[in-house]
Design a protein around this motif. Structure first.
Motif, PDB file in Angstrom:
ATOM      1  N   LEU A 276       0.818  -1.214   0.000  1.00 37.02           N
ATOM      2  CA  LEU A 276       0.000   0.000   0.000  1.00 37.02           C
ATOM      3  C   LEU A 276       0.854   1.268   0.000  1.00 37.02           C
ATOM      4  O   LEU A 276       0.526   2.240  -0.677  1.00 37.02           O
ATOM      5  N   LEU A 277       1.991   1.257   0.729  1.00 42.17           N
ATOM      6  CA  LEU A 277       2.817   2.466   0.798  1.00 42.17           C
ATOM      7  C   LEU A 277       3.434   2.775  -0.563  1.00 42.17           C
ATOM      8  O   LEU A 277       3.355   3.911  -1.053  1.00 42.17           O
TER       9      LEU A 277
ATOM     10  N   ILE B 186       0.323  -3.674   5.582  1.00 47.10           N
ATOM     11  CA  ILE B 186       0.242  -2.888   4.361  1.00 47.10           C
ATOM     12  C   ILE B 186       0.741  -3.691   3.161  1.00 47.10           C
ATOM     13  O   ILE B 186       0.794  -3.176   2.052  1.00 47.10           O
TER      14      ILE B 186
ATOM     15  N   PHE C  38       0.744   4.019  -2.924  1.00 44.76           N
ATOM     16  CA  PHE C  38       0.347   5.418  -2.712  1.00 44.76           C
ATOM     17  C   PHE C  38       1.410   6.375  -3.231  1.00 44.76           C
ATOM     18  O   PHE C  38       1.112   7.357  -3.910  1.00 44.76           O
TER      19      PHE C  38
END
Lengths: 495, 101
Positions: free
Chosen positions: A137-138, A196, A141
């Protein structure tokens, strides 16, 4: 977590090449080319950018010999990035579309800062490349924001025109809101699953049912997706951004950004949130994100096609056509569970080539006079047979006329959705709707072609001089559209 | 009163909703932009709260990156607003309607 920096460096060799290229573009422009004419600076900057993209293209993917230094396959850097065949094919497709955009920018109106423009375009490319492989997810993004922030600058780059700044602002405000939605969705997913990493998120969701919090998270992620894909009802930025932005920026937003976005969300939704997908193959849908995607798909086809009928501005027409194509892409996303990602990859890539090519033709015309309304295209076959021929290929491909690539893209997506459960459910009904709307779309594409190929030129119309680099790019793009239509397996087999 | 995870999430949702309605209802571009930042900060709060209650650090690390990205977004956003103001002499969204068919 296994952190292998050497492996990361090997896998990210294309990104490295592009960043070096972007810095070289800036450096050469600021040192060697001081005081030279704008056209020279533009051409040198475009040459260096194109070379760095070509180098990145060669460094991308694994070499079949297996002994080469670069390339990667499988998870890299503790699973933060995933280099499967989809990622490598998408990265190749993105680089091809960026190369096309650089060619388009050599034919469009030159702005005052060509080196800055192209270097920001290359930074956006790095964002797209990482989006195609992001598995955490990091990283997802950050890569999305790198691409988006660069695109906002590119949309508002032309400081001499108020339209450009307005397009940039609208794109920025809508984009910022969608990023906030995506981030809030991510934080809820992190709270629900405690990780994540996309595969741990998937594991976490496998063991829990649909909770209200999960539904909120899914809706937020889909809202962000709808914005990125320009799907209705999150499409309001698209017509303004396409109309006001400099032509190469609009081409990039419509092509490489679309491809990166659809693959990014296909990975996020299917490999991360696949267990809460729900089902739309049958008349009774079950809860999940698929029903929301199905609604967006239907609304996009409806809004895009009907609004395109009323347009008199070429760029706005292309924007509404983009919205209707987004509807078909979302339909393809529904079928990924059964048929894999190759139909949407093929569709997004060939759509990108056709639409970036169409913007390229508009850009050349804009440089010499202007091309606002459809009637400005009148008599293009007399003014420049080359441009008229290329425009014909691109528009017919967008309309989905065989044997061009646009037809096969639609064909594979529709075949994939019909394989889910035939006409027994929502996916099948949407396919019928899409086929009906393809007939509607043929009308507004033909209006454009009629002006370019049939209507006589205005009395004061002069022949159009096409810069060599732009002419070569447009012809190559038209050849690619025909070739991918005749040999679709080249792209389909890559995924 | 014992402040637990639910209170933090409630606060973060509240901030997010305030930001969202600000974006929808306000007319001044700069205020809209502040509301966008409020939405980002709401997600940040949720991430920190979840990170603390999950007992893992990755949420906190995520927040550092979000703050950096938000700073970059300020630079880009304000630059676009300034460029627009120079041409149009207004930052009110209802007057930004030159892009029409």
């Amino acid at each position: 977590m296994n952190l292998d920096y050497a492996g990361l460096f090997r896998a990210l060799a294309p990104e490295t090449a592009i960043v070096v290229g972007a810095l070289a573009v800036l450096g050469v422009d600021l040192t060697l080319l001081r005081g030279r004419s704008l056209a020279t600076r533009m051409n040198v900057a475009a040459l260096i950018s194109a070379l760095s993209v070509l180098v990145a293209f060669m460094l991308n993917g694994t070499c079949p010999c297996g002994r080469c230094w670069v390339g990667a396959s499988g998870p890299v850097f503790g699973g933060a990035l995933m280099f499967d065949s989809l990622a490598n094919a998408t990265r190749g497709g993105i680089l091809g579309l960026v190369l096309l955009t650089i060619g388009v920018s050599t034919g469009a109106r030159i702005n005052r800062n060509p080196a800055e423009y192209l270097s920001i375009l290359l930074f956006a490319t790095v964002g797209f490349l990482l989006m195609a492989a992001a598995q955490q997810l990091l990283v997802a993004f950050l890569s999305l924001e790198l691409a988006s922030l660069s695109l906002y600058i590119l949309a508002g780059f032309d400081k001499t025109r108020p339209d450009s700044a307005e397009a940039g602002l609208k794109y920025f405000l809508f984009g910022g809101m969608s990023a906030a939605f995506l981030l809030f969705g991510f934080s809820l997913l992190y709270g629900l699953t405690g990780s994540i990493e996309l595969n741990h998120v998937a594991d976490g969701l496998r063991h829990q049912g649909i909770s209200p919090l999960l539904i909120v998270a899914l809706v937020m992620v889909i809202v962000a997706f709808g914005f990125k894909a320009a799907a209705a009802p999150f499409h309001l930025w698209a017509p303004d951004a396409y109309q006001g932005a400099p032509t190469p920026s609009a081409a990039l937003i419509a092509s490489a950004s679309k491809l990166a976005g659809i693959v990014f969300f296909a990975r996020l939704l299917w490999s991360g949130l696949g267990f809460s997908a729900g089902n739309v193959s049958y008349a009774f849908t079950s809860v999940g994100w698929l029903p929301i995607v199905a609604v967006l798909s239907g609304v996009s086809m409806f809004v895009g096609n009907l609004a395109a009928l009323a347009q008199t501005n070429v760029r706005r027409l292309l924007a509404y056509s983009a919205i209707s194509h987004a509807g078909i892409l979302l339909l393809g996303l529904i079928a990924v569970s059964r048929n894999g990602t190759s139909p949407i990859f093929y569709y997004a890539t060939t759509y990108g080539i056709a639409t970036a090519g169409a913007f390229g033709v508009i850009g050349v015309l804009e440089r010499q006079g202007g091309c606002d309304s459809i009637s400005d295209l009148a008599g293009l076959y007399r003014r420049s047979p080359l441009l008229a021929g290329c425009l014909m290929v691109f528009i017919l491909s967008l309309a989905g006329v065989p044997p061009l690539a646009g037809f096969f893209g639609k064909f594979y997506v529709f075949a994939a959705t019909l394989k889910l459960a035939g006409l027994a459910g929502v996916a099948g009904w949407l396919t019928i709707l899409a086929i009906l709307f393809s007939a509607v779309a043929l009308y507004y594409y033909m209006v454009v072609l009629k002006q370019a190929l049939v209507v006589a030129p205005a009395k004061d119309a002069t022949p159009v001089r096409v810069p060599i680099a732009a002419a070569v790019t447009l012809v190559l793009a038209a050849i690619a559209i025909v070739a991918f239509g005749i040999w679709p397996s080249v792209l389909l087999g890559a995924v | 009163m014992n402040v637990g995870l639910n209170e933090y999430i409630l606060l973060s949702v509240l901030l997010f909703v305030i930001g969202f309605f600000g974006v929808l209802l306000r007319k001044n571009t700069l205020v809209i932009y502040m509301c966008l930042e409020l939405m980002l900060i709401a997600s940040t709060l949720a991430l920190v709260a979840f990170s603390r209650f999950n007992g893992r650090m990755d949420g906190n690390v995520f927040v550092f990156f979000i703050l950096t990205v938000a700073a970059a977004e300020v630079a880009v956003g304000l630059a676009i607003i300034v460029a627009l103001f120079r041409k149009r002499l207004t930052v009110q969204v209802e007057e930004l309607n030159s892009l029409k068919n």
